[in-house]
Design a protein around this motif. Sequence first.
Motif, short mmCIF file in Angstrom:
data_model
loop_
_atom_site.label_atom_id
_atom_site.label_comp_id
_atom_site.label_asym_id
_atom_site.label_seq_id
_atom_site.Cartn_x
_atom_site.Cartn_y
_atom_site.Cartn_z
N VAL A 253 0.23 5.65 0.78
CA VAL A 253 -0.53 6.55 1.24
C VAL A 253 0.07 8.02 0.86
O VAL A 253 1.13 8.40 1.23
CB VAL A 253 -0.73 6.45 2.70
CG1 VAL A 253 -1.80 7.69 3.13
CG2 VAL A 253 -1.34 5.20 3.10
N VAL B 128 -9.23 0.05 3.53
CA VAL B 128 -8.74 1.45 3.31
C VAL B 128 -8.89 2.33 4.83
O VAL B 128 -7.94 2.78 5.08
CB VAL B 128 -9.29 2.11 2.10
CG1 VAL B 128 -8.85 3.70 2.06
CG2 VAL B 128 -8.80 1.56 0.84
N VAL C 68 -5.37 6.57 -0.33
CA VAL C 68 -4.69 5.04 -0.23
C VAL C 68 -4.59 4.47 -1.56
O VAL C 68 -5.71 4.44 -2.18
CB VAL C 68 -5.52 4.46 0.84
CG1 VAL C 68 -4.74 3.09 1.01
CG2 VAL C 68 -5.31 5.31 2.21
N ILE D 183 -6.24 2.00 7.63
CA ILE D 183 -4.98 2.84 7.20
C ILE D 183 -5.07 4.12 7.38
O ILE D 183 -4.31 4.92 7.94
CB ILE D 183 -4.38 2.40 5.87
CG1 ILE D 183 -4.35 0.88 5.89
CG2 ILE D 183 -3.50 3.15 5.33
CD1 ILE D 183 -4.08 0.35 4.38
N VAL D 184 -6.30 4.76 6.62
CA VAL D 184 -6.49 6.06 6.86
C VAL D 184 -6.73 6.52 8.46
O VAL D 184 -6.13 7.58 8.85
CB VAL D 184 -7.74 6.45 5.97
CG1 VAL D 184 -8.29 7.96 6.34
CG2 VAL D 184 -7.50 6.14 4.55
N VAL E 184 0.77 -1.11 -0.13
CA VAL E 184 0.05 0.04 -0.01
C VAL E 184 0.88 1.24 0.10
O VAL E 184 1.96 1.36 0.53
CB VAL E 184 -0.88 0.23 1.27
CG1 VAL E 184 -0.30 0.08 2.45
CG2 VAL E 184 -2.19 0.89 1.03
#
Length: 542
Positions: free
Chosen positions: A427, A490, A480, A493-494, A425
């Motif tokens: 960001v 997602v 992301v 993670i955010v 991933v």
Amino acid sequence: MKRLIDRRGGVSTLAAIAMPALIGMGAFAVDLGAIHMRNRQLQGMADAAALAAANDPARAQALAEASVEAAGWPDPVEVRVETGGYTPDAPVADRFTPGGADAVRVTLNADTPVFLGVAMLRGDRVALERKATAARARMAAFSVGSRLASLDGGIANAVLSGLTGSNVSLSVMDHQALLDTDIDLFAFSDALRTRLKLTGASYDEVLAADLDTVDALQALADALNSDGRTGAASAVRTLAGQITAADLPLDRLIDLGPLGAGTTRPHGFGARVTAASLIDAALGLATGNRQVEIDLGANVPGVAKTRAWVAIGDRPVGSPWVAVSGTGDPTLRTAQTRIYLETEIAVAGLSALARIRLPILIELAQAEARLKSIDCASAAMRSATVEARPSPAMLSITEIDKARLTDHSRDIATGPAKLVRTLLVRVDGSARADLGGASGWQSLKFSQADIDAGVVKSVATNDVTRSAAASLMSGIDLDVVALGFLPIPVSPIVNAVGQQLAAIAPALDVLVNRLTALAGVKLGEADVRVTGLRCGQPVLVA
């Protein structure tokens, strides 16, 4: 026929005919001479009365009348006194303006007797009127951008090393001595004149002379040593021995105003700055647009690694850092500055290998200050008022080309920052916060006690309602991007990245303020110091 052409006795005849005219002209000359003498005497009385009244405008009428009475004029004298202000660079008719308290205009009306030319002058007395204006010379010395970071020997040495292109290594004690020591700019200029062997040169000529940073530091050490500040003098000499010399146009940094034409230090008036701020400003000017790189390691709580790049631009032409003035000119401005931070932050809830890489660009425009007024109405109320406008600032989370930091003539191209990158991933994020753009001029009043104590006053932007970093983090836009074929949730993670950025914001605020302070201005603030005030003896001005 002989009698008709006989010239004997002609001179007597002509003399008899001319005698009335000669007597009249003699009488006229005697009276005009007497009138002129009395007129000059009355002007001297007016001058003396104006000077006496200007010493204390609150008692101007009484002081002027006492001065006239002491002069012993044999006849009555009418004394009219006006208090006001005096602007030397205005048109002659507009220089004196009623209503102020720094100048006095005295008008004396009297008459004088005529002795021999009564008939010709149509009376036995002639009316006389004389005027005189006196004003007190008003000057103040002030500076903008005198803020200095809290002491950190490593950061301070890194900044000095970057500014000079040398390896500077001063102890914390050396830095503290420089921070705690004031130097009078006239004493510094005297030491500089001696070192450069410019005997008889005015202060303006000394500041405009060809010199380098080593010359300036050695002269500063001489002045400090003469004043008994041996610790600070030793620190300056150590610094002078560690740096590479660079040309230093001091006249772009220091403007001594009307006192610059002199060759001797003015009595009872000083223009003082800290030794540390003078060194910082001088080195920044000499090396203009040099980029300083600082490795802060893990010194910031919650941050794994921090590096900073500081680029200080040239000061605007005609805008010194410290000035002596009696008017609203010049306007002082700090140098335009750019700071770029790269921090690495561990992300709770993600892989141990994941780090947030947070790049922040800070752009500071010039903070400004100018003299608004000087109050010399009485010894107890002496003060100077300075208007200041804090530095507008822009903060953004963005990627930049660090090689472009020192080019202040153009905007830096920016793009989304790569905050997190793992095998699966990525960001990206971006944010921008503009601070202080709407702030206008704010007045700061310095009493004589403030000036004597070296008080520094600040103005702040009126649109900063919370910490700068928090403002930036609250508006961040996160994106992301999955790099593999597996579906990645997602939201966690955010949330994890957002929470970590919010948590680290207070620590970043401390770091941002320390770094901007090294550039002379705190984020969203401007510091002003008035270091000298002169309400001089009255002088005749018109």
